[in-house]
Design a protein around this motif. Structure first.
Motif, PDB file in Angstrom:
ATOM      1  N   ARG A 112      48.310  -8.243  75.360  1.00  0.00           N
ATOM      2  CA  ARG A 112      47.788  -6.982  75.892  1.00  0.00           C
ATOM      3  C   ARG A 112      47.226  -7.260  77.281  1.00  0.00           C
ATOM      4  NH1 ARG A 112      44.123  -7.671  70.942  1.00  0.00           N
ATOM      5  NH2 ARG A 112      42.628  -9.200  71.666  1.00  0.00           N
ATOM      6  N   VAL A 116      52.322 -20.244  82.825  1.00  0.00           N
ATOM      7  CA  VAL A 116      52.168 -21.550  83.482  1.00  0.00           C
ATOM      8  C   VAL A 116      52.434 -22.632  82.441  1.00  0.00           C
ATOM      9  CG1 VAL A 116      50.647 -23.103  84.772  1.00  0.00           C
ATOM     10  CG2 VAL A 116      50.350 -20.624  85.011  1.00  0.00           C
ATOM     11  N   HIS A 167      53.609  -4.279  92.958  1.00  0.00           N
ATOM     12  CA  HIS A 167      53.677  -3.285  91.881  1.00  0.00           C
ATOM     13  C   HIS A 167      54.395  -2.028  92.345  1.00  0.00           C
ATOM     14  CE1 HIS A 167      50.754  -5.134  88.941  1.00  0.00           C
ATOM     15  NE2 HIS A 167      50.651  -5.916  89.982  1.00  0.00           N
ATOM     16  N   PRO A 179      48.695 -11.086  69.574  1.00  0.00           N
ATOM     17  CA  PRO A 179      48.990  -9.939  70.438  1.00  0.00           C
ATOM     18  C   PRO A 179      49.006 -10.297  71.925  1.00  0.00           C
ATOM     19  CG  PRO A 179      46.699  -9.880  69.748  1.00  0.00           C
ATOM     20  CD  PRO A 179      47.333 -11.033  69.014  1.00  0.00           C
ATOM     21  N   ASP A 205      52.645 -12.929  96.158  1.00  0.00           N
ATOM     22  CA  ASP A 205      52.079 -11.627  95.800  1.00  0.00           C
ATOM     23  C   ASP A 205      52.850 -11.001  94.653  1.00  0.00           C
ATOM     24  OD1 ASP A 205      49.916 -11.226  97.720  1.00  0.00           O
ATOM     25  OD2 ASP A 205      51.492 -11.340  99.226  1.00  0.00           O
ATOM     26  N   PHE A 206      52.115 -10.342  93.769  1.00  0.00           N
ATOM     27  CA  PHE A 206      52.721  -9.585  92.669  1.00  0.00           C
ATOM     28  C   PHE A 206      52.791  -8.136  93.131  1.00  0.00           C
ATOM     29  CE2 PHE A 206      51.911 -12.392  88.737  1.00  0.00           C
ATOM     30  CZ  PHE A 206      51.969 -13.551  89.490  1.00  0.00           C
ATOM     31  N   GLN A 251      45.915  -9.835  92.550  1.00  0.00           N
ATOM     32  CA  GLN A 251      47.329  -9.753  92.221  1.00  0.00           C
ATOM     33  C   GLN A 251      48.186 -10.664  93.081  1.00  0.00           C
ATOM     34  OE1 GLN A 251      47.999  -5.488  92.231  1.00  0.00           O
ATOM     35  NE2 GLN A 251      47.244  -5.334  90.145  1.00  0.00           N
ATOM     36  N   SER A 252      47.646 -11.840  93.356  1.00  0.00           N
ATOM     37  CA  SER A 252      48.481 -12.868  93.974  1.00  0.00           C
ATOM     38  C   SER A 252      48.138 -14.211  93.352  1.00  0.00           C
ATOM     39  CB  SER A 252      48.294 -12.907  95.486  1.00  0.00           C
ATOM     40  OG  SER A 252      47.069 -13.495  95.821  1.00  0.00           O
ATOM     41  N   PHE A 296      52.537 -13.355  82.849  1.00  0.00           N
ATOM     42  CA  PHE A 296      52.483 -14.474  83.798  1.00  0.00           C
ATOM     43  C   PHE A 296      52.357 -15.750  82.981  1.00  0.00           C
ATOM     44  CE2 PHE A 296      49.327 -17.053  86.394  1.00  0.00           C
ATOM     45  CZ  PHE A 296      50.260 -17.532  87.301  1.00  0.00           C
ATOM     46  N   LEU A 313      50.025  -9.104  82.090  1.00  0.00           N
ATOM     47  CA  LEU A 313      49.817  -8.212  83.238  1.00  0.00           C
ATOM     48  C   LEU A 313      50.029  -6.753  82.883  1.00  0.00           C
ATOM     49  CD1 LEU A 313      51.825 -10.433  85.715  1.00  0.00           C
ATOM     50  CD2 LEU A 313      49.370 -10.005  85.873  1.00  0.00           C
ATOM     51  N   ILE A 357      42.387 -14.727  74.479  1.00  0.00           N
ATOM     52  CA  ILE A 357      41.088 -14.495  75.110  1.00  0.00           C
ATOM     53  C   ILE A 357      41.178 -13.221  75.933  1.00  0.00           C
ATOM     54  CG2 ILE A 357      39.456 -15.357  76.848  1.00  0.00           C
ATOM     55  CD1 ILE A 357      40.075 -18.160  75.930  1.00  0.00           C
ATOM     56  N   ASP A 358      40.238 -12.319  75.742  1.00  0.00           N
ATOM     57  CA  ASP A 358      40.211 -11.088  76.524  1.00  0.00           C
ATOM     58  C   ASP A 358      39.331 -11.269  77.750  1.00  0.00           C
ATOM     59  OD1 ASP A 358      41.854  -9.215  74.994  1.00  0.00           O
ATOM     60  OD2 ASP A 358      40.359  -9.525  73.426  1.00  0.00           O
ATOM     61  N   PHE A 359      39.766 -10.671  78.857  1.00  0.00           N
ATOM     62  CA  PHE A 359      38.981 -10.642  80.088  1.00  0.00           C
ATOM     63  C   PHE A 359      38.261  -9.298  80.106  1.00  0.00           C
ATOM     64  CE2 PHE A 359      41.226 -13.921  82.963  1.00  0.00           C
ATOM     65  CZ  PHE A 359      41.603 -14.684  81.882  1.00  0.00           C
ATOM     66  N   VAL A 365      50.288 -21.540  78.986  1.00  0.00           N
ATOM     67  CA  VAL A 365      49.247 -20.517  79.086  1.00  0.00           C
ATOM     68  C   VAL A 365      49.864 -19.239  79.639  1.00  0.00           C
ATOM     69  CG1 VAL A 365      47.110 -19.838  80.257  1.00  0.00           C
ATOM     70  CG2 VAL A 365      47.347 -22.154  79.362  1.00  0.00           C
ATOM     71  N   TYR A 366      49.554 -18.107  79.006  1.00  0.00           N
ATOM     72  CA  TYR A 366      50.040 -16.805  79.446  1.00  0.00           C
ATOM     73  C   TYR A 366      48.871 -15.906  79.831  1.00  0.00           C
ATOM     74  CZ  TYR A 366      54.479 -18.050  77.270  1.00  0.00           C
ATOM     75  OH  TYR A 366      55.651 -18.673  76.943  1.00  0.00           O
ATOM     76  N   TYR A 367      49.119 -15.059  80.826  1.00  0.00           N
ATOM     77  CA  TYR A 367      48.185 -13.980  81.153  1.00  0.00           C
ATOM     78  C   TYR A 367      49.005 -12.697  81.176  1.00  0.00           C
ATOM     79  CZ  TYR A 367      44.793 -11.100  83.655  1.00  0.00           C
ATOM     80  OH  TYR A 367      43.923 -10.097  84.016  1.00  0.00           O
ATOM     81  N   PHE A 374      45.667 -18.916  70.402  1.00  0.00           N
ATOM     82  CA  PHE A 374      44.582 -17.934  70.407  1.00  0.00           C
ATOM     83  C   PHE A 374      44.624 -17.083  71.669  1.00  0.00           C
ATOM     84  CE2 PHE A 374      42.839 -21.889  72.091  1.00  0.00           C
ATOM     85  CZ  PHE A 374      42.285 -21.471  73.290  1.00  0.00           C
ATOM     86  N   GLN A 425      45.208  -7.953  80.635  1.00  0.00           N
ATOM     87  CA  GLN A 425      43.926  -8.605  80.863  1.00  0.00           C
ATOM     88  C   GLN A 425      43.486  -9.464  79.695  1.00  0.00           C
ATOM     89  OE1 GLN A 425      41.515  -5.264  82.167  1.00  0.00           O
ATOM     90  NE2 GLN A 425      42.288  -5.478  84.246  1.00  0.00           N
ATOM     91  N   SER A 426      44.458 -10.148  79.103  1.00  0.00           N
ATOM     92  CA  SER A 426      44.113 -11.179  78.129  1.00  0.00           C
ATOM     93  C   SER A 426      45.049 -12.354  78.314  1.00  0.00           C
ATOM     94  CB  SER A 426      44.190 -10.641  76.702  1.00  0.00           C
ATOM     95  OG  SER A 426      45.520 -10.504  76.300  1.00  0.00           O
ATOM     96  N   THR A 427      44.535 -13.536  77.962  1.00  0.00           N
ATOM     97  CA  THR A 427      45.373 -14.733  77.985  1.00  0.00           C
ATOM     98  C   THR A 427      45.811 -15.074  76.568  1.00  0.00           C
ATOM     99  OG1 THR A 427      43.423 -16.143  77.749  1.00  0.00           O
ATOM    100  CG2 THR A 427      44.248 -15.779  79.987  1.00  0.00           C
ATOM    101  N   LEU A 428      46.890 -15.825  76.490  1.00  0.00           N
ATOM    102  CA  LEU A 428      47.312 -16.400  75.216  1.00  0.00           C
ATOM    103  C   LEU A 428      47.548 -17.874  75.474  1.00  0.00           C
ATOM    104  CD1 LEU A 428      48.353 -16.268  72.266  1.00  0.00           C
ATOM    105  CD2 LEU A 428      50.612 -15.924  73.244  1.00  0.00           C
TER     106      LEU A 428
END
Lengths: 196, 196
Positions: free
Chosen positions: A125, A154, A12, A123, A9-10, B127-128, A152, A104, B8-10, A100-102, B6, A127-130
């Protein structure tokens, strides 16, 4: 780490925390000697204190192909002169491995380059992945004046880390604050491929 | 997919969408023939309509070691009799490869098992993360009465998919609704290792 499935669990509460992890890495200002643009300000800051620039919470099993290492990196806000707090950054030791990054929380940039000197700054920000393709060194920069940047990550279990190459040659691009905004500038101390 | 970094936005407008992706996979009820417990209700439902059970948006480069495939899976709410909507589920073709999930929205379960018949069911909640070790088949179940389950996934580029094994032998455990709550039950049609 267990070799059975498990949930993390993350949490907060006063910042993001993981309910479990295998390693907690803490990097202070003193561990980034030689990486910031303004060495005089760096040394003066360090004489006054040695603040934590970032922390990594890693969930890690066997460091082998097919495994995935994951966790979060928290980069605290702050600057050395005009240059934002950042991670050391690295190539993967096994160069042909991606990450891969997400994002938070927070605002930042990923500064990347290849051994041939190609570069990219993307960037970070919420709710986006890189996606960082194989062969790209990567460094995370927190460009917020006040908020933690929390990402986050992986990456493949057998990727490994090569910090030495970047420590020696530096990144081609730096991210500094100009007129209250992040700006990408050339790193005059960067060693291009032909001079290595 | 680009071989440069690159973002990607969610996008959260009427459900979660990715600002870009390489594949959009849509699985309808008809593609899960033989997987649900109550075959009569399944066939009766299918005669009336063929609803979408789940969708996958995948960001995918070369399917090779060192690469990472990522994206989101959206499992819609619903049931076949008492059994919740779910994915087909699969082993990775390269069995010794892991997968990491981060739950973005909804409530569900991941149903997992090994070729030897060991099993695990773990919760998916916002969030897990859920870590699926190498060698574990995995199926996602949406246990919410009304909300989409949305999960972000990352797995090795060379993992591949083996759907056939699970189609033939079934999962050892199923997730059904009892008294308005999810319950894990035995799958009486499951083929144990000694009968395969």
């Amino acid at each position: 780490m267990s070799n059975r499935p498990f949930v993390i669990d993350f949490l907060h509460a006063g910042g993001i925390h993981l309910s479990q992890y295998d390693h907690h890495i803490v990097r202070k200002l003193s561990s980034l000697r030689g990486q910031f643009l303004d060495q005089e300000i760096y040394e003066a800051m360090l004489r006054a204190q040695d603040p934590i620039l970032y922390e990594v919470y890693e969930v890690k099993g066997a460091e082998v192909a097919g495994e995935l290492i994951h966790g979060i990196t928290i980069i605290h806000p702050g600057k050395v002169g005009t240059e934002y707090f950042m991670t050391k950054g690295h190539y993967h030791l096994l160069l042909d491995t991606a990450e891969v990054y997400y994002c938070l929380q927070g605002q930042g940039s990923m500064v990347m380059e290849t051994p041939e000197g190609d570069w990219a700054v993307e960037p970070l920000r919420p709710q986006s992945t890189l996606y960082v393709p194989p062969r790209w060194a990567h460094r995370t920069v927190n460009t917020s004046p006040s908020e933690d940047l929390v990402i986050f990550f992986v990456y493949p279990g057998n990727a490994g880390h090569d910090y030495g190459t970047i420590e020696k040659q530096g990144y081609r691009k730096l991210v500094v604050e100009r007129d209250g905004k992040p700006e990408i500038i050339d790193n005059l101390r960067w060693l291009p491929p032909e001079k290595r």
